[in-house]
Design a protein around this motif. Sequence first.
Motif, PDB file in Angstrom:
ATOM      1  N   ARG A  54       0.925   4.305  -2.835  1.00 51.34           N
ATOM      2  CA  ARG A  54       0.724   5.723  -2.518  1.00 51.34           C
ATOM      3  C   ARG A  54       1.905   6.565  -2.997  1.00 51.34           C
ATOM      4  NH1 ARG A  54      -3.559   6.606   0.661  1.00 51.34           N
ATOM      5  NH2 ARG A  54      -4.464   4.804   1.746  1.00 51.34           N
ATOM      6  N   ALA A  55       3.102   6.047  -2.816  1.00 49.89           N
ATOM      7  CA  ALA A  55       4.289   6.783  -3.250  1.00 49.89           C
ATOM      8  C   ALA A  55       4.316   6.944  -4.766  1.00 49.89           C
ATOM      9  CB  ALA A  55       5.551   6.072  -2.770  1.00 49.89           C
ATOM     10  N   LEU A  56       3.859   5.924  -5.483  1.00 47.77           N
ATOM     11  CA  LEU A  56       3.803   6.018  -6.944  1.00 47.77           C
ATOM     12  C   LEU A  56       2.904   7.166  -7.383  1.00 47.77           C
ATOM     13  CD1 LEU A  56       3.530   2.368  -8.336  1.00 47.77           C
ATOM     14  CD2 LEU A  56       5.334   4.027  -8.808  1.00 47.77           C
ATOM     15  N   PHE A  57       1.729   7.265  -6.779  1.00 50.70           N
ATOM     16  CA  PHE A  57       0.806   8.328  -7.161  1.00 50.70           C
ATOM     17  C   PHE A  57       1.358   9.699  -6.784  1.00 50.70           C
ATOM     18  CE2 PHE A  57      -2.403   4.842  -7.093  1.00 50.70           C
ATOM     19  CZ  PHE A  57      -2.811   4.977  -8.409  1.00 50.70           C
ATOM     20  N   THR A  58       2.122   9.762  -5.703  1.00 52.78           N
ATOM     21  CA  THR A  58       2.710  11.034  -5.284  1.00 52.78           C
ATOM     22  C   THR A  58       3.821  11.464  -6.234  1.00 52.78           C
ATOM     23  OG1 THR A  58       2.218  10.567  -2.963  1.00 52.78           O
ATOM     24  CG2 THR A  58       3.900  12.237  -3.425  1.00 52.78           C
ATOM     25  N   THR A  59       4.730  10.541  -6.540  1.00 51.32           N
ATOM     26  CA  THR A  59       5.869  10.884  -7.397  1.00 51.32           C
ATOM     27  C   THR A  59       5.448  11.096  -8.842  1.00 51.32           C
ATOM     28  OG1 THR A  59       6.347   8.522  -7.701  1.00 51.32           O
ATOM     29  CG2 THR A  59       7.515   9.668  -5.941  1.00 51.32           C
ATOM     30  N   ALA A  60       4.341  10.465  -9.249  1.00 48.30           N
ATOM     31  CA  ALA A  60       3.870  10.643 -10.624  1.00 48.30           C
ATOM     32  C   ALA A  60       3.214  11.999 -10.829  1.00 48.30           C
ATOM     33  CB  ALA A  60       2.882   9.539 -10.988  1.00 48.30           C
ATOM     34  N   GLN A  61       2.907  12.687  -9.717  1.00 46.42           N
ATOM     35  CA  GLN A  61       2.297  14.017  -9.780  1.00 46.42           C
ATOM     36  C   GLN A  61       1.043  14.005 -10.662  1.00 46.42           C
ATOM     37  OE1 GLN A  61       5.597  16.476 -11.081  1.00 46.42           O
ATOM     38  NE2 GLN A  61       6.250  16.822  -8.982  1.00 46.42           N
ATOM     39  N   LEU A  62       0.162  13.050 -10.365  1.00 47.50           N
ATOM     40  CA  LEU A  62      -1.052  12.906 -11.165  1.00 47.50           C
ATOM     41  C   LEU A  62      -2.135  13.907 -10.780  1.00 47.50           C
ATOM     42  CD1 LEU A  62      -1.299   9.007 -11.239  1.00 47.50           C
ATOM     43  CD2 LEU A  62      -0.447  10.532 -13.022  1.00 47.50           C
ATOM     44  N   GLN A  63      -1.916  14.637  -9.682  1.00 45.48           N
ATOM     45  CA  GLN A  63      -2.859  15.657  -9.226  1.00 45.48           C
ATOM     46  C   GLN A  63      -4.257  15.076  -9.013  1.00 45.48           C
ATOM     47  OE1 GLN A  63      -2.498  18.771 -12.200  1.00 45.48           O
ATOM     48  NE2 GLN A  63      -0.756  19.672 -11.143  1.00 45.48           N
ATOM     49  N   LEU A  64      -4.308  13.914  -8.373  1.00 45.07           N
ATOM     50  CA  LEU A  64      -5.588  13.310  -8.040  1.00 45.07           C
ATOM     51  C   LEU A  64      -6.134  13.940  -6.768  1.00 45.07           C
ATOM     52  CD1 LEU A  64      -4.763   9.525  -8.591  1.00 45.07           C
ATOM     53  CD2 LEU A  64      -5.944  11.055 -10.164  1.00 45.07           C
ATOM     54  N   ALA A 117      -8.008   4.799  -5.991  1.00 43.15           N
ATOM     55  CA  ALA A 117      -6.980   4.139  -6.789  1.00 43.15           C
ATOM     56  C   ALA A 117      -6.223   3.111  -5.956  1.00 43.15           C
ATOM     57  CB  ALA A 117      -6.016   5.178  -7.363  1.00 43.15           C
ATOM     58  N   VAL A 118      -5.910   3.465  -4.711  1.00 43.85           N
ATOM     59  CA  VAL A 118      -5.212   2.538  -3.822  1.00 43.85           C
ATOM     60  C   VAL A 118      -6.094   1.325  -3.537  1.00 43.85           C
ATOM     61  CG1 VAL A 118      -4.285   2.218  -1.499  1.00 43.85           C
ATOM     62  CG2 VAL A 118      -3.763   4.314  -2.777  1.00 43.85           C
ATOM     63  N   GLU A 119      -7.366   1.571  -3.214  1.00 47.29           N
ATOM     64  CA  GLU A 119      -8.278   0.472  -2.899  1.00 47.29           C
ATOM     65  C   GLU A 119      -8.466  -0.453  -4.099  1.00 47.29           C
ATOM     66  OE1 GLU A 119     -12.764  -0.305  -1.054  1.00 47.29           O
ATOM     67  OE2 GLU A 119     -12.017   1.738  -1.332  1.00 47.29           O
ATOM     68  N   ALA A 120      -8.589   0.140  -5.283  1.00 50.88           N
ATOM     69  CA  ALA A 120      -8.790  -0.664  -6.489  1.00 50.88           C
ATOM     70  C   ALA A 120      -7.582  -1.555  -6.762  1.00 50.88           C
ATOM     71  CB  ALA A 120      -9.057   0.250  -7.685  1.00 50.88           C
ATOM     72  N   ARG A 121      -6.383  -1.008  -6.591  1.00 50.12           N
ATOM     73  CA  ARG A 121      -5.186  -1.812  -6.859  1.00 50.12           C
ATOM     74  C   ARG A 121      -5.014  -2.910  -5.817  1.00 50.12           C
ATOM     75  NH1 ARG A 121       0.127   1.009  -9.184  1.00 50.12           N
ATOM     76  NH2 ARG A 121      -1.541   1.609 -10.615  1.00 50.12           N
ATOM     77  N   LEU A 122      -5.286  -2.600  -4.565  1.00 50.95           N
ATOM     78  CA  LEU A 122      -5.184  -3.623  -3.524  1.00 50.95           C
ATOM     79  C   LEU A 122      -6.209  -4.732  -3.745  1.00 50.95           C
ATOM     80  CD1 LEU A 122      -4.618  -1.397  -0.352  1.00 50.95           C
ATOM     81  CD2 LEU A 122      -2.934  -2.853  -1.504  1.00 50.95           C
ATOM     82  N   ARG A 163      13.990   3.474  -7.262  1.00 49.63           N
ATOM     83  CA  ARG A 163      13.513   3.907  -5.945  1.00 49.63           C
ATOM     84  C   ARG A 163      12.169   4.616  -6.054  1.00 49.63           C
ATOM     85  NH1 ARG A 163      16.939   7.611  -1.615  1.00 49.63           N
ATOM     86  NH2 ARG A 163      15.131   8.401  -0.475  1.00 49.63           N
ATOM     87  N   VAL A 164      11.223   4.144  -5.288  1.00 46.10           N
ATOM     88  CA  VAL A 164       9.906   4.764  -5.162  1.00 46.10           C
ATOM     89  C   VAL A 164       9.710   5.054  -3.679  1.00 46.10           C
ATOM     90  CG1 VAL A 164       7.419   4.446  -5.428  1.00 46.10           C
ATOM     91  CG2 VAL A 164       8.977   3.530  -7.160  1.00 46.10           C
ATOM     92  N   GLY A 165       9.573   6.318  -3.313  1.00 50.06           N
ATOM     93  CA  GLY A 165       9.500   6.658  -1.900  1.00 50.06           C
ATOM     94  C   GLY A 165      10.883   6.624  -1.264  1.00 50.06           C
ATOM     95  N   ASP A 166      10.927   6.442   0.062  1.00 47.95           N
ATOM     96  CA  ASP A 166      12.223   6.446   0.742  1.00 47.95           C
ATOM     97  C   ASP A 166      12.816   5.040   0.798  1.00 47.95           C
ATOM     98  OD1 ASP A 166      10.891   5.086   2.805  1.00 47.95           O
ATOM     99  OD2 ASP A 166      10.531   6.927   3.943  1.00 47.95           O
ATOM    100  N   ARG A 167      14.010   4.942   1.357  1.00 46.91           N
ATOM    101  CA  ARG A 167      14.727   3.669   1.372  1.00 46.91           C
ATOM    102  C   ARG A 167      14.010   2.632   2.239  1.00 46.91           C
ATOM    103  NH1 ARG A 167      19.884   4.581  -0.745  1.00 46.91           N
ATOM    104  NH2 ARG A 167      20.732   2.687   0.196  1.00 46.91           N
ATOM    105  N   GLU A 210       0.831  -1.204   0.000  1.00 50.84           N
ATOM    106  CA  GLU A 210       0.000   0.000   0.000  1.00 50.84           C
ATOM    107  C   GLU A 210       0.867   1.257   0.000  1.00 50.84           C
ATOM    108  OE1 GLU A 210      -3.376   2.208   2.795  1.00 50.84           O
ATOM    109  OE2 GLU A 210      -3.061   0.036   2.966  1.00 50.84           O
ATOM    110  N   GLN A 211       1.972   1.240   0.763  1.00 56.81           N
ATOM    111  CA  GLN A 211       2.846   2.417   0.831  1.00 56.81           C
ATOM    112  C   GLN A 211       3.510   2.684  -0.524  1.00 56.81           C
ATOM    113  OE1 GLN A 211       2.880  -0.177   2.947  1.00 56.81           O
ATOM    114  NE2 GLN A 211       1.912   0.802   4.734  1.00 56.81           N
TER     115      GLN A 211
END
Length: 289
Positions: A131-141, A149-154, A180-184, A127-128
Amino acid sequence: MPTPTVRRLLVGHLLRHAREQTGLDLDAAGKLIGKTNSTMSRIERGQTALPQHVLKKLANAYEQHAPNAIDLDELLDLARGSQDRGRWSGYRSVYSKYFRMAVDLEADAISIFQYQTEIVPGLLQTEQYIRALFTTAQLQLSDQSTEDAVEARLERQSVLTKPKAPQVSFVLSESSLRRRVGDRELMVTQLHHTAEIARLRNVQIQVLPFAAATAPRATHDFNLFRVPSPGNAGPLEFVYVEDFTDGRYLDGHDDVHAYTLLWQQLVAAALDPVESEKFILRVADEFAR
């Protein structure tokens, strides 16, 4: 019970198989029910549905040319409910229209083969990570769209553990593990999760390291779905390939054969599942340092 989309595809699959058994081309088959070549092609591709009485007329005509070419009861049973609507409401509405058929094929498949080049596949994401993918992709959701989107993918990931789960095989480029997606810390968690999923009896994960010799054509992601089909038509097979704004579905014999051979080359070039799990955990350790 198959989803409405897959029901339509299976009806078309059975009709195409039956027509090929009769030796009729699309023009000749269309004349049996007053349809054009292009309409018959759409019917066989699951893009156009026939009323039950017309479907019965076509199946009976095929039977006259080739006895046992098609099971009418199975055909009509699949056709019932193939026009149902409503599956894509609520949080599922976040799926792009071009991707929805892939979700249905995934849900009804008996086997799934996926090659991934740059990110961890959706079926394996935490899940994390999502969420990081949607943040870094800057999709402006909006906040609600992100949650949907998170619920659908899960929800899609339940295909790995549901009763009668399909056999699911992944070949992951080393790049998808190191990107790298999100932090380490997030990456450590994601990679450990990937290794854990690999231990499921119906899941096989192989890593294609940078050092591996592989086919030069393996430059893009693809999915190969096999859906069980009643009768003797053989499984319904689709290749799904996607770019930034669209997805394509390939079901021609030549296309499916070409991607099947490519998949076999990737599997042969990749590390075996045991070595792949060790590799994934080594990359996780590198992120943890």
